[in-house]
Design an enzyme around this catalytic site. Structure first.
Site: not given
Ligand code: NAD
Ligand code: UD1
Length: 343
Positions: A12, A58, A130, A154, A158, A183-184, A236
């Site tokens: 992101i 870090d 999240s 996790y 948050k 969201f997702n 989702r």
């Molecule tokens: P990501 O893992 O791709 O990005 C996180 C980055 O942080 C990585 O590049 C990693 O190298 C860096 N990082 C981790 N620990 C570190 C540290 N101690 N010091 C410096 N850098 C560090 O994840 P993302 O999907 O881009 O998510 C970004 C944020 O959004 C996270 O906080 C995650 O929890 C939150 N979030 C993500 C999702 C999702 O589905 N991707 C959904 C809800 C919330």
């Molecule tokens: C996941 C995380 C949640 C996070 C969110 C952000 C888990 C349990 N939860 O949620 O903490 O905030 O991502 O993106 O990991 N599915 C399948 N087959 C698969 C993978 C997923 O059927 O191989 C289904 C799941 O049951 C769900 C949907 O796809 O119904 C989405 O799943 P996923 O992408 O893992 O996201 P979340 O479960 O919503």
């Protein structure tokens, strides 16, 4: 106009870095590459035609962070850095409490210290939260005032960080904090040069589907088809990462302008089932996505989607991209980079 992005090389963060530059900000990427690849920096430069500043290190290292803040004097910080794999957090809870909660404490303390000495560095923060903080929601769509809970370390991390930010803003009104509950997030930059690059077997649906479509995995396991949803599979709120990136720009503008802290959902307000995603991906890729119905995954909820009205009202932001566009962009990234950044 500098904005520091912790975790800025991640999924992101990298998309947000581009959106910020396009909006006239000067993003500085901070990352330790624990879950990302240095090649991201080259891709970002290629997309925008200009190199990005990188601080490799870090967030747990508070003195180093203070130095970074003093050097760059950012007008805002976006805190993406952290660990995010739910299953891993159950197995290794201390890793999550240390890196996520410890990382946030370290950053907030560094910002507080530097802001006290340098009025140009206002403590302005956007935090990546999240939808996981809603636990198993009683109804949908979900508004920001729904009760919060956690079902894994996790999600717990948050929740604790959200509470820390609330306490900090109450104690120190000079802080301006935008908490964004994603969201997702799915999809990729339309260039196909950056995208989600999960290590090992993807836990999340869209990257798994993409790897099936490209031929790296045989079939998708659909976790349950007996939920109380229209087709029985989980529903989702999938949101294009480009919309999410735009949400960060809008959040920073609101904090730097009006200056009031807020917590908002970033979602589309629409739910899609697992089978909707499979069909849309097949359409976008022109490839079959074979699947098998498997047992429910522990901890999954039947349906989860946002009411995004508050983000519209406070930030003037709304998601624009459709599920078809999310799949088309995810496919462009996956097919052009079948092994992610190691391709
Ligand atoms: P990501 O893992 O791709 O990005 C996180 C980055 O942080 C990585 O590049 C990693 O190298 C860096 N990082 C981790 N620990 C570190 C540290 N101690 N010091 C410096 N850098 C560090 O994840 P993302 O999907 O881009 O998510 C970004 C944020 O959004 C996270 O906080 C995650 O929890 C939150 N979030 C993500 C999702 C999702 O589905 N991707 C959904 C809800 C919330
Ligand atoms: C996941 C995380 C949640 C996070 C969110 C952000 C888990 C349990 N939860 O949620 O903490 O905030 O991502 O993106 O990991 N599915 C399948 N087959 C698969 C993978 C997923 O059927 O191989 C289904 C799941 O049951 C769900 C949907 O796809 O119904 C989405 O799943 P996923 O992408 O893992 O996201 P979340 O479960 O919503």
């Amino acid at each position: 106009m500098k904005i520091l992005l912790t975790g800025g090389a991640g999924y992101i963060g990298s998309h947000t870095a581009i959106a910020l530059r396009e909006a006239g900000f000067e993003p500085v990427v901070l990352d330790n590459f624990a879950n990302s690849h240095p090649v991201v920096m080259e891709r970002l430069a290629h997309i925008t035609g200009q190199p990005f500043q990188l601080e490799q290190g870090d967030v747990l290292d508070t003195p180093w962070l203070e130095g970074v803040l003093r050097r760059h004097r950012p007008i805002g910080v976006v805190h993406f850095a952290g660990d995010k794999a739910v299953g891993e957090s159950v197995a290794l809870p201390l890793k999550y409490f240390h890196n996520n909660i410890g990382g946030a404490v370290s950053l907030l303390r560094a910002m507080e210290t530097v802001a006290a000495d340098d009025p140009a560095v206002a403590p302005t923060l956007v935090f990546s939260s999240s939808a996981t903080v809603y636990g198993d929601p009683a109804t949908v769509p979900i508004t920001e005032d729904f009760p919060r809970s956690h079902t894994n370390p996790y999600g717990h991390s948050k929740l604790v960080i959200e509470d820390m930010l609330t306490a900090l803003c109450a104690a120190r009104p000079v802080w301006r904090v935008g908490t964004l509950r994603y969201f997702n997030p799915v999809g990729a930059h339309p260039s196909g040069l950056i995208g989600e690059d999960p290590a090992g077997i993807p836990n999340n649906l869209m990257p798994y589907v993409a790897q099936v479509a490209v031929g790296q995995r045989e079939h998708l396991n659909v976790y349950g088809n007996d939920y109380a949803t229209p087709d029985g599979t989980g529903v989702r709120d999938y949101i294009h990462v480009q919309d999410l990136a735009a949400g960060h720009v809008a959040a920073l503008k609101a904090l730097l302008g009006r200056g009031e802290s807020f917590t908002v959902n970033l979602g589309t307000g629409r739910g899609h089932s697992v089978l909707d995603v499979v069909r849309a991906f097949e359409q976008a890729s022109g490839r079959p996505v074979p699947y098998r119905i498997a047992p429910r995954r522990a901890g999954d909820v039947a349906q989860c989607w946002a009411d995004p009205a508050l983000a519209m009202r406070l930030l003037g932001w709304q998601a624009r991209h459709t599920l078809d566009e999310m799949c088309a962009d995810a496919w462009r990234w996956q097919s052009g980079n079948p092994n992610g950044y190691r391709s």
